[in-house]
Design an enzyme around this catalytic site. Structure first.
Site, short mmCIF file in Angstrom:
data_model
loop_
_atom_site.label_atom_id
_atom_site.label_comp_id
_atom_site.label_asym_id
_atom_site.label_seq_id
_atom_site.Cartn_x
_atom_site.Cartn_y
_atom_site.Cartn_z
N HIS A 99 0.63 -1.13 0.14
CA HIS A 99 -0.05 -0.14 -0.11
C HIS A 99 0.87 1.43 -0.11
O HIS A 99 0.35 2.46 -0.22
CB HIS A 99 -1.07 -0.14 1.11
N ASP A 147 -2.01 2.50 -4.21
CA ASP A 147 -3.34 2.68 -3.87
C ASP A 147 -4.41 2.12 -4.46
O ASP A 147 -4.31 1.31 -5.45
CB ASP A 147 -3.62 4.41 -3.68
#
Length: 380
Positions: free
Chosen positions: A353, A357
Protein backbone atom coordinates in the site's frame (compact mmCIF):
# COMPACT_ATOMS: atom_id res chain seq x y z
CA UNK A 1 26.18 -34.44 100.41
CA UNK A 2 22.53 -33.47 100.04
CA UNK A 3 22.05 -29.73 100.36
CA UNK A 4 18.38 -29.12 99.52
CA UNK A 5 15.26 -30.72 98.12
CA UNK A 6 13.18 -28.79 95.62
CA UNK A 7 9.50 -29.68 94.99
CA UNK A 8 7.02 -28.27 92.50
CA UNK A 9 4.03 -27.96 94.84
CA UNK A 10 3.91 -26.61 98.39
CA UNK A 11 1.64 -29.51 99.36
CA UNK A 12 4.52 -31.95 98.80
CA UNK A 13 6.70 -30.46 101.60
CA UNK A 14 5.15 -32.54 104.48
CA UNK A 15 6.14 -35.70 102.67
CA UNK A 16 9.81 -34.89 103.35
CA UNK A 17 9.39 -34.19 107.09
CA UNK A 18 11.25 -37.39 108.17
CA UNK A 19 13.62 -37.49 105.20
CA UNK A 20 17.23 -38.54 105.84
CA UNK A 21 20.15 -38.45 103.42
CA UNK A 22 20.86 -42.16 104.03
CA UNK A 23 17.58 -43.13 102.37
CA UNK A 24 18.04 -40.85 99.37
CA UNK A 25 18.91 -43.79 97.12
CA UNK A 26 15.58 -45.51 97.90
CA UNK A 27 12.40 -44.36 96.18
CA UNK A 28 10.31 -42.35 98.58
CA UNK A 29 6.62 -41.80 98.72
CA UNK A 30 7.14 -38.23 97.55
CA UNK A 31 9.07 -39.48 94.57
CA UNK A 32 6.30 -41.98 93.88
CA UNK A 33 3.78 -39.21 94.21
CA UNK A 34 5.81 -36.99 91.91
CA UNK A 35 6.24 -39.87 89.45
CA UNK A 36 2.51 -40.44 89.29
CA UNK A 37 2.12 -37.28 87.21
CA UNK A 38 2.37 -37.73 83.41
CA UNK A 39 5.64 -36.56 82.02
CA UNK A 40 6.06 -34.64 78.76
CA UNK A 41 7.88 -37.58 77.15
CA UNK A 42 4.97 -39.90 77.84
CA UNK A 43 2.58 -37.33 76.53
CA UNK A 44 4.64 -36.99 73.40
CA UNK A 45 4.52 -40.74 72.89
CA UNK A 46 0.74 -40.64 72.74
CA UNK A 47 0.74 -38.11 69.90
CA UNK A 48 0.01 -39.61 66.47
CA UNK A 49 2.97 -39.95 64.18
CA UNK A 50 3.17 -37.82 61.07
CA UNK A 51 2.70 -40.91 58.92
CA UNK A 52 -0.66 -41.51 60.56
CA UNK A 53 -1.89 -38.01 59.67
CA UNK A 54 -4.63 -38.05 57.02
CA UNK A 55 -3.40 -37.29 53.51
CA UNK A 56 -4.87 -34.25 51.78
CA UNK A 57 -7.65 -35.25 49.44
CA UNK A 58 -7.09 -34.78 45.69
CA UNK A 59 -9.17 -31.89 44.29
CA UNK A 60 -12.19 -33.00 42.37
CA UNK A 61 -11.97 -31.97 38.71
CA UNK A 62 -14.30 -29.38 37.27
CA UNK A 63 -16.27 -30.95 34.44
CA UNK A 64 -16.14 -27.75 32.41
CA UNK A 65 -13.40 -28.93 30.03
CA UNK A 66 -12.09 -27.16 26.93
CA UNK A 67 -12.09 -28.86 23.50
CA UNK A 68 -8.31 -29.40 23.47
CA UNK A 69 -8.33 -31.13 26.86
CA UNK A 70 -11.43 -33.14 25.96
CA UNK A 71 -9.80 -34.39 22.75
CA UNK A 72 -6.61 -35.32 24.65
CA UNK A 73 -8.69 -37.27 27.20
CA UNK A 74 -10.46 -39.18 24.42
CA UNK A 75 -7.21 -40.04 22.66
CA UNK A 76 -5.64 -41.24 25.93
CA UNK A 77 -8.75 -43.15 27.04
CA UNK A 78 -8.83 -41.29 30.36
CA UNK A 79 -11.63 -39.58 32.28
CA UNK A 80 -11.38 -36.26 34.16
CA UNK A 81 -11.21 -38.20 37.47
CA UNK A 82 -7.94 -39.82 36.34
CA UNK A 83 -6.18 -36.47 35.96
CA UNK A 84 -5.04 -34.03 38.64
CA UNK A 85 -6.37 -30.61 37.57
CA UNK A 86 -4.15 -27.53 37.63
CA UNK A 87 -6.38 -24.98 35.94
CA UNK A 88 -8.47 -22.31 37.68
CA UNK A 89 -11.41 -23.73 39.66
CA UNK A 90 -9.91 -27.22 39.23
CA UNK A 91 -10.40 -27.24 35.46
CA UNK A 92 -8.52 -30.02 33.67
CA UNK A 93 -6.21 -28.63 30.97
CA UNK A 94 -4.56 -30.33 28.01
CA UNK A 95 -1.22 -30.05 29.86
CA UNK A 96 -2.69 -31.99 32.80
CA UNK A 97 -3.76 -34.81 30.47
CA UNK A 98 -0.34 -34.99 28.81
CA UNK A 99 1.35 -35.06 32.22
CA UNK A 100 -0.91 -37.92 33.31
CA UNK A 101 -0.13 -39.88 30.13
CA UNK A 102 3.60 -39.26 30.56
CA UNK A 103 3.37 -40.49 34.16
CA UNK A 104 1.74 -43.73 33.00
CA UNK A 105 -1.70 -43.15 34.58
CA UNK A 106 -4.13 -45.90 33.58
CA UNK A 107 -7.88 -45.40 33.08
CA UNK A 108 -9.69 -45.67 36.42
CA UNK A 109 -6.46 -45.93 38.46
CA UNK A 110 -6.93 -42.65 40.29
CA UNK A 111 -10.55 -43.41 41.20
CA UNK A 112 -9.50 -46.77 42.67
CA UNK A 113 -6.73 -45.08 44.66
CA UNK A 114 -9.22 -42.56 46.08
CA UNK A 115 -11.47 -45.42 47.25
CA UNK A 116 -8.58 -47.31 48.91
CA UNK A 117 -7.21 -44.28 50.73
CA UNK A 118 -9.98 -44.00 53.43
CA UNK A 119 -9.71 -47.73 54.19
CA UNK A 120 -5.97 -47.43 54.63
CA UNK A 121 -6.39 -44.50 57.01
CA UNK A 122 -8.71 -46.56 59.30
CA UNK A 123 -6.09 -49.30 59.89
CA UNK A 124 -4.28 -48.83 63.28
CA UNK A 125 -0.55 -48.44 63.29
CA UNK A 126 0.78 -51.49 65.14
CA UNK A 127 4.38 -50.46 65.62
CA UNK A 128 6.70 -47.58 65.12
CA UNK A 129 6.47 -46.14 61.61
CA UNK A 130 9.00 -47.41 59.15
CA UNK A 131 11.75 -45.15 58.06
CA UNK A 132 10.75 -42.99 55.12
CA UNK A 133 12.20 -44.10 51.83
CA UNK A 134 15.10 -42.07 50.58
CA UNK A 135 13.90 -39.38 48.20
CA UNK A 136 14.68 -39.95 44.53
CA UNK A 137 16.71 -37.36 42.65
CA UNK A 138 14.45 -34.71 41.22
CA UNK A 139 15.85 -35.13 37.72
CA UNK A 140 15.28 -38.89 37.50
CA UNK A 141 11.48 -38.97 37.37
CA UNK A 142 11.28 -35.71 35.46
CA UNK A 143 13.60 -37.04 32.80
CA UNK A 144 11.46 -40.13 32.24
CA UNK A 145 8.29 -38.05 32.06
CA UNK A 146 9.88 -35.68 29.57
CA UNK A 147 11.21 -38.53 27.47
CA UNK A 148 7.79 -40.20 27.18
CA UNK A 149 6.00 -38.76 24.15
CA UNK A 150 2.26 -38.04 24.63
CA UNK A 151 -0.19 -40.24 22.77
CA UNK A 152 -0.72 -39.33 19.14
CA UNK A 153 2.34 -37.08 18.93
CA UNK A 154 4.47 -39.12 16.53
CA UNK A 155 6.33 -36.94 14.06
CA UNK A 156 9.43 -36.84 11.88
CA UNK A 157 11.89 -33.95 11.83
CA UNK A 158 12.65 -32.78 8.30
CA UNK A 159 15.56 -30.35 8.09
CA UNK A 160 14.86 -27.08 6.30
CA UNK A 161 16.53 -26.63 2.95
CA UNK A 162 18.40 -23.41 2.27
CA UNK A 163 15.65 -22.36 -0.14
CA UNK A 164 12.94 -22.82 2.48
CA UNK A 165 14.98 -20.88 5.03
CA UNK A 166 15.24 -17.94 2.62
CA UNK A 167 11.51 -18.19 1.82
CA UNK A 168 10.60 -18.16 5.52
CA UNK A 169 12.81 -15.16 6.22
CA UNK A 170 11.64 -13.06 3.27
CA UNK A 171 7.92 -13.81 3.59
CA UNK A 172 8.01 -13.03 7.32
CA UNK A 173 9.72 -9.76 6.46
CA UNK A 174 6.97 -9.07 3.91
CA UNK A 175 4.12 -9.64 6.37
CA UNK A 176 5.80 -7.55 9.07
CA UNK A 177 6.88 -4.58 6.96
CA UNK A 178 4.58 -4.28 3.92
CA UNK A 179 1.04 -2.96 4.51
CA UNK A 180 -0.86 -5.13 2.04
CA UNK A 181 -3.74 -4.09 -0.21
CA UNK A 182 -5.91 -6.81 -1.77
CA UNK A 183 -7.98 -6.25 -4.93
CA UNK A 184 -9.79 -8.98 -6.89
CA UNK A 185 -11.32 -9.13 -10.38
CA UNK A 186 -13.15 -11.70 -12.51
CA UNK A 187 -11.73 -12.25 -15.99
CA UNK A 188 -13.83 -13.74 -18.81
CA UNK A 189 -11.90 -16.35 -20.77
CA UNK A 190 -14.24 -17.29 -23.62
CA UNK A 191 -12.26 -15.53 -26.38
CA UNK A 192 -8.96 -16.74 -24.96
CA UNK A 193 -10.25 -20.32 -24.93
CA UNK A 194 -11.30 -20.02 -28.56
CA UNK A 195 -7.88 -18.65 -29.53
CA UNK A 196 -6.08 -21.48 -27.73
CA UNK A 197 -8.24 -24.04 -29.53
CA UNK A 198 -7.51 -22.37 -32.88
CA UNK A 199 -3.76 -22.33 -32.20
CA UNK A 200 -3.81 -25.96 -31.03
CA UNK A 201 -5.53 -26.94 -34.30
CA UNK A 202 -2.56 -25.43 -36.12
CA UNK A 203 -0.08 -27.37 -33.97
CA UNK A 204 0.83 -24.58 -31.53
CA UNK A 205 0.13 -25.26 -27.85
CA UNK A 206 0.08 -22.29 -25.54
CA UNK A 207 -1.09 -22.49 -21.91
CA UNK A 208 -3.35 -20.04 -20.10
CA UNK A 209 -0.36 -19.21 -17.87
CA UNK A 210 1.60 -18.04 -20.93
CA UNK A 211 -1.20 -15.60 -21.77
CA UNK A 212 -1.22 -14.42 -18.13
CA UNK A 213 2.54 -13.66 -18.18
CA UNK A 214 2.16 -11.75 -21.44
CA UNK A 215 -0.89 -9.82 -20.17
CA UNK A 216 0.87 -8.86 -16.91
CA UNK A 217 3.93 -7.63 -18.80
CA UNK A 218 1.84 -5.48 -21.14
CA UNK A 219 -0.24 -4.11 -18.23
CA UNK A 220 2.95 -3.09 -16.38
CA UNK A 221 4.16 -1.39 -19.53
CA UNK A 222 0.85 0.50 -19.88
CA UNK A 223 0.72 1.41 -16.15
CA UNK A 224 4.41 2.08 -15.30
CA UNK A 225 3.56 3.31 -11.78
CA UNK A 226 2.61 -0.28 -10.96
CA UNK A 227 6.10 -1.44 -11.95
CA UNK A 228 7.71 0.10 -8.84
CA UNK A 229 9.16 -0.93 -5.48
CA UNK A 230 9.46 0.77 -2.09
CA UNK A 231 12.95 2.12 -1.36
CA UNK A 232 13.52 2.00 2.41
CA UNK A 233 16.43 4.45 2.38
CA UNK A 234 14.68 7.06 0.27
CA UNK A 235 11.28 6.19 1.79
CA UNK A 236 9.53 6.51 -1.53
CA UNK A 237 8.36 4.42 -4.49
CA UNK A 238 10.99 3.91 -7.19
CA UNK A 239 10.27 2.78 -10.77
CA UNK A 240 11.81 -0.48 -11.93
CA UNK A 241 14.20 -0.16 -14.91
CA UNK A 242 12.57 -3.06 -16.79
CA UNK A 243 9.50 -5.29 -16.84
CA UNK A 244 10.86 -8.55 -15.38
CA UNK A 245 8.04 -10.95 -14.50
CA UNK A 246 8.63 -13.78 -12.01
CA UNK A 247 6.62 -17.02 -12.26
CA UNK A 248 6.29 -19.12 -9.09
CA UNK A 249 7.36 -22.75 -9.59
CA UNK A 250 6.95 -25.45 -6.93
CA UNK A 251 10.00 -27.66 -6.43
CA UNK A 252 10.98 -30.33 -3.90
CA UNK A 253 13.19 -27.82 -2.10
CA UNK A 254 10.50 -25.13 -1.95
CA UNK A 255 8.92 -22.40 -4.05
CA UNK A 256 11.22 -20.64 -6.50
CA UNK A 257 10.45 -17.75 -8.87
CA UNK A 258 12.41 -17.82 -12.15
CA UNK A 259 12.35 -14.54 -14.08
CA UNK A 260 11.14 -13.81 -17.59
CA UNK A 261 13.26 -10.73 -18.22
CA UNK A 262 12.00 -7.90 -20.45
CA UNK A 263 8.73 -9.81 -20.78
CA UNK A 264 6.96 -6.79 -22.33
CA UNK A 265 9.24 -7.02 -25.37
CA UNK A 266 8.78 -10.76 -25.95
CA UNK A 267 6.03 -12.42 -27.95
CA UNK A 268 3.61 -15.02 -26.66
CA UNK A 269 5.42 -17.99 -28.21
CA UNK A 270 8.80 -16.80 -26.93
CA UNK A 271 7.39 -16.37 -23.42
CA UNK A 272 5.84 -19.86 -23.62
CA UNK A 273 9.14 -21.49 -24.57
CA UNK A 274 11.11 -19.55 -21.95
CA UNK A 275 8.69 -20.35 -19.13
CA UNK A 276 8.83 -24.07 -19.93
CA UNK A 277 12.64 -24.02 -19.96
CA UNK A 278 12.90 -22.05 -16.70
CA UNK A 279 10.37 -24.27 -14.91
CA UNK A 280 12.16 -27.47 -15.99
CA UNK A 281 15.56 -26.21 -14.86
CA UNK A 282 14.06 -24.90 -11.61
CA UNK A 283 12.71 -28.37 -10.74
CA UNK A 284 16.10 -29.86 -11.64
CA UNK A 285 17.86 -27.26 -9.45
CA UNK A 286 19.88 -25.98 -12.39
CA UNK A 287 18.97 -22.28 -12.37
CA UNK A 288 21.65 -19.63 -12.11
CA UNK A 289 21.23 -17.07 -9.29
CA UNK A 290 20.54 -14.24 -11.74
CA UNK A 291 17.70 -16.29 -13.23
CA UNK A 292 15.62 -16.29 -10.03
CA UNK A 293 16.94 -13.38 -7.92
CA UNK A 294 15.34 -10.01 -8.59
CA UNK A 295 12.37 -9.30 -10.81
CA UNK A 296 9.79 -6.52 -10.64
CA UNK A 297 6.49 -8.44 -10.34
CA UNK A 298 5.42 -12.01 -9.45
CA UNK A 299 2.66 -14.37 -10.58
CA UNK A 300 1.41 -17.31 -8.52
CA UNK A 301 -0.98 -19.57 -10.45
CA UNK A 302 -2.75 -22.34 -8.52
CA UNK A 303 -5.59 -22.75 -10.99
CA UNK A 304 -4.37 -26.19 -12.03
CA UNK A 305 -4.97 -27.41 -8.44
CA UNK A 306 -8.68 -26.58 -8.58
CA UNK A 307 -8.61 -23.44 -6.40
CA UNK A 308 -11.19 -20.84 -7.30
CA UNK A 309 -9.25 -17.94 -5.76
CA UNK A 310 -6.62 -17.12 -3.13
CA UNK A 311 -4.33 -14.35 -1.90
CA UNK A 312 -0.55 -14.54 -2.20
CA UNK A 313 2.18 -12.94 -0.08
CA UNK A 314 4.29 -10.20 -1.66
CA UNK A 315 7.84 -11.29 -2.53
CA UNK A 316 10.13 -8.48 -1.27
CA UNK A 317 11.64 -6.23 -2.48
CA UNK A 318 8.86 -6.35 -5.06
CA UNK A 319 5.66 -4.45 -4.34
CA UNK A 320 2.99 -6.73 -5.86
CA UNK A 321 2.04 -10.29 -6.74
CA UNK A 322 -0.92 -11.61 -8.74
CA UNK A 323 -2.68 -14.75 -7.44
CA UNK A 324 -4.52 -16.63 -10.21
CA UNK A 325 -7.41 -19.03 -9.55
CA UNK A 326 -8.72 -21.79 -11.77
CA UNK A 327 -11.09 -21.52 -14.70
CA UNK A 328 -14.77 -21.88 -13.81
CA UNK A 329 -18.11 -21.87 -15.57
CA UNK A 330 -21.11 -19.74 -14.73
CA UNK A 331 -24.43 -18.87 -16.28
CA UNK A 332 -24.89 -15.17 -17.15
CA UNK A 333 -27.39 -13.05 -19.02
CA UNK A 334 -26.24 -12.41 -22.57
CA UNK A 335 -26.54 -9.14 -24.46
CA UNK A 336 -29.53 -10.52 -26.37
CA UNK A 337 -31.48 -11.35 -23.22
CA UNK A 338 -30.77 -15.07 -23.22
CA UNK A 339 -28.66 -17.22 -20.93
CA UNK A 340 -25.00 -17.91 -21.69
CA UNK A 341 -22.46 -20.26 -20.10
CA UNK A 342 -19.24 -18.26 -19.72
CA UNK A 343 -15.76 -19.29 -18.63
CA UNK A 344 -13.99 -17.02 -16.15
CA UNK A 345 -11.28 -16.95 -13.54
CA UNK A 346 -10.68 -14.82 -10.43
CA UNK A 347 -7.39 -13.01 -9.90
CA UNK A 348 -6.33 -11.24 -6.69
CA UNK A 349 -3.65 -8.57 -6.57
CA UNK A 350 -1.66 -8.32 -3.32
CA UNK A 351 0.15 -4.98 -3.32
CA UNK A 352 2.27 -2.88 -0.99
CA UNK A 353 0.00 0.00 0.00
CA UNK A 354 3.01 2.31 0.18
CA UNK A 355 3.38 1.91 -3.60
CA UNK A 356 -0.16 1.06 -4.70
CA UNK A 357 -3.36 2.76 -3.74
CA UNK A 358 -6.82 1.57 -4.72
CA UNK A 359 -6.87 3.66 -7.90
CA UNK A 360 -3.50 2.36 -9.15
CA UNK A 361 -4.45 -1.25 -8.34
CA UNK A 362 -7.70 -0.80 -10.28
CA UNK A 363 -5.94 0.65 -13.31
CA UNK A 364 -3.48 -2.22 -13.41
CA UNK A 365 -6.22 -4.87 -13.14
CA UNK A 366 -8.29 -3.10 -15.81
CA UNK A 367 -5.32 -3.19 -18.19
CA UNK A 368 -4.63 -6.85 -17.37
CA UNK A 369 -8.30 -7.82 -17.80
CA UNK A 370 -8.48 -5.96 -21.09
CA UNK A 371 -5.66 -8.04 -22.57
CA UNK A 372 -6.99 -11.34 -21.21
CA UNK A 373 -10.52 -10.75 -22.49
CA UNK A 374 -9.20 -9.59 -25.91
CA UNK A 375 -6.22 -11.90 -26.44
CA UNK A 376 -5.76 -10.79 -30.02
CA UNK A 377 -4.21 -7.57 -28.65
CA UNK A 378 -1.42 -9.66 -27.11
CA UNK A 379 -0.35 -11.01 -30.49
CA UNK A 380 1.11 -7.68 -31.62
Amino acid sequence: QLVAIIVEDKDQIPAFANFSSEGASKPSAAAAAAGSKPQPAAAAATKPSPSAAPKPSRPKPNFRIGPAARKALQEAGLSPEDVTPSGPNNIVTKYDVLQAVAAGVKPGAQAAADQQQPAAEQKPTAAAPKAAAAPKPAGAGAGKAAAAAPAGSQYTDVPNSQVRQVIAKRLLESKLTAPSLYVSADVTLDKLTEMRSSMAAQGTKVSVNDFIVRAVALALRDVPEANSFWDKKQEQAVRQPGVDVCVAVATEGGLITPIVKAADSKGLLQISAEVKDLAARARANKLKPEEFMGGSFSISNLGMYGLSEFSAIINPPQSAILAVGGMQKRVVMSQHGGLANNSYMTVTLSADHRVYDGELATRFLDAFTGYMENPLKMMF
